[in-house]
Design a protein around this motif. Structure first.
Motif, PDB file in Angstrom:
ATOM      1  N   LEU A 100       0.691  -1.224  -0.140  1.00 38.72           N
ATOM      2  CA  LEU A 100      -0.010  -0.009   0.028  1.00 38.72           C
ATOM      3  C   LEU A 100       1.000   1.147  -0.060  1.00 38.72           C
ATOM      4  N   PHE A 140      -8.154   6.164  -1.971  1.00 35.92           N
ATOM      5  CA  PHE A 140      -9.625   5.235  -2.290  1.00 35.92           C
ATOM      6  C   PHE A 140      -9.186   4.929  -4.033  1.00 35.92           C
ATOM      7  N   LEU A 143      -7.004   2.073  -3.869  1.00 36.23           N
ATOM      8  CA  LEU A 143      -7.715   0.663  -3.305  1.00 36.23           C
ATOM      9  C   LEU A 143      -9.020   0.291  -4.197  1.00 36.23           C
ATOM     10  N   THR A 144      -9.614   1.024  -5.029  1.00 32.92           N
ATOM     11  CA  THR A 144     -10.744   0.962  -5.938  1.00 32.92           C
ATOM     12  C   THR A 144     -10.220   0.641  -7.205  1.00 32.92           C
ATOM     13  N   GLY A 145      -9.077   1.068  -7.648  1.00 35.58           N
ATOM     14  CA  GLY A 145      -8.730   1.089  -9.061  1.00 35.58           C
ATOM     15  C   GLY A 145      -9.406   1.933  -9.843  1.00 35.58           C
ATOM     16  N   SER A 206     -19.443  -2.612  -0.310  1.00 35.08           N
ATOM     17  CA  SER A 206     -18.148  -2.615   0.339  1.00 35.08           C
ATOM     18  C   SER A 206     -18.150  -2.279   1.773  1.00 35.08           C
ATOM     19  N   LEU A 209     -14.976   2.474   3.912  1.00 35.98           N
ATOM     20  CA  LEU A 209     -13.598   2.789   4.004  1.00 35.98           C
ATOM     21  C   LEU A 209     -13.055   3.915   4.734  1.00 35.98           C
ATOM     22  N   TYR A 214      -5.499   2.922   8.056  1.00 41.56           N
ATOM     23  CA  TYR A 214      -4.561   2.884   6.862  1.00 41.56           C
ATOM     24  C   TYR A 214      -3.203   2.856   7.186  1.00 41.56           C
ATOM     25  N   VAL A 222      -1.552  -4.242  -1.735  1.00 39.14           N
ATOM     26  CA  VAL A 222      -2.548  -3.581  -1.972  1.00 39.14           C
ATOM     27  C   VAL A 222      -4.186  -4.652  -2.446  1.00 39.14           C
ATOM     28  N   SER A 223      -3.306  -5.464  -3.145  1.00 36.45           N
ATOM     29  CA  SER A 223      -4.396  -6.535  -3.742  1.00 36.45           C
ATOM     30  C   SER A 223      -5.235  -7.249  -2.589  1.00 36.45           C
ATOM     31  N   SER A 226      -7.559  -4.537  -0.985  1.00 29.65           N
ATOM     32  CA  SER A 226      -8.585  -4.243  -1.951  1.00 29.65           C
ATOM     33  C   SER A 226      -9.706  -5.404  -1.565  1.00 29.65           C
ATOM     34  N   CYS A 230     -13.081  -3.911  -0.432  1.00 27.65           N
ATOM     35  CA  CYS A 230     -14.034  -3.542  -1.664  1.00 27.65           C
ATOM     36  C   CYS A 230     -14.596  -4.805  -2.347  1.00 27.65           C
TER      37      CYS A 230
END
Length: 232
Positions: A100, A140, A143-145, A206, A209, A214, A222-223, A226, A230
């Motif tokens: 992250l 965000f 995290l959300t992409g 989700s 958040l 964090y 991160v994967s 997330s 999410c």
């Protein structure tokens, strides 16, 4: 909850939110602020003004909810910060790729922007939530992409509208639609609105958040974060 005024600028030039302002007055001031923010998104006065106009009640309700849980109370009492001046940016950048902290710094580098900073005084729980909302915006994205192009920004606004119920997100989405129609007409409008609807539903499904610590997760992939927080 009026924003702090930059001492280098004449305060008379800034609009202020009157006490007990009507909803119409709040929306009018928020739209005025958005007209500034579309060209100056990091503006230290008008960003907090949108928060003050649209979401004081939202943050008040959220603060009550946070106070009911140990983790929420800890965040409100300790008030950890994600402002650039309070982070060891070099240490985050040295973390392994995919974590992250590393990806947060990559995000700023790739987009040529700096971490959020504000002079807004934090005196109450509502002040802190207002600040926390603004300083987690870039996180965000990671995290959300959702991208940082205009469509991606609007997808993120739809996501946080579903996730947190912040009214400023609804106003920003409404504010952006005439601009998109002016630029592209009705071409692709159905698909665009479908993306926003999907982002809103994803936000609803989700985990909330804003209340995540964090600051304790910089070294985590991160994967994994997330996937935990999410909805797909």
């Amino acid at each position: 909850m009026n924003p702090a005024v930059n001492p280098d600028v004449n305060p008379a030039t800034y609009p202020t939110l009157p006490a007990n302002a009507s909803f119409v007055t709040r929306v009018r001031l928020a739209v005025r602020a958005l007209n500034v923010l579309k060209d100056d998104p990091a503006n230290a006065y008008y960003g907090p003004l949108v928060n003050a106009c649209m979401d004081s009640e939202t943050y008040t309700k959220l603060a009550r909810t946070w106070r009911e849980s140990p983790e929420g109370r800890r965040l409100l009492d300790e008030r950890p910060t994600l402002q650039g001046c309070d982070l060891d940016l070099d240490a985050l950048a040295r973390l392994p790729e995919g974590t992250l902290g590393h990806e947060f710094m990559r995000y700023f580098r790739d987009n040529g922007i700096a971490p959020f900073a504000t002079t807004f005084p934090v005196e109450t729980d509502v002040d802190y939530l207002s600040k926390r909302y603004r300083e987690t915006h870039d996180l965000f994205h990671v995290l959300t992409g959702y991208g940082t192009d205009e469509a991606g920004e609007m997808e993120l606004q739809a996501f946080v509208l579903g996730n947190l119920g912040v009214r400023q997100a609804a106003l920003i989405l409404a504010f952006s639609l005439p601009r998109r129609l002016q630029q592209k007409g009705f071409k692709g409008l159905g698909a665009y609105l479908g993306r926003l609807r999907a982002a809103y539903r994803r936000g609803r499904r989700s985990r909330e958040l804003l209340s995540v610590s964090y600051e304790k997760l910089w070294a985590q992939p991160v994967s994994e974060i997330s996937a935990l927080l999410c909805a797909p």
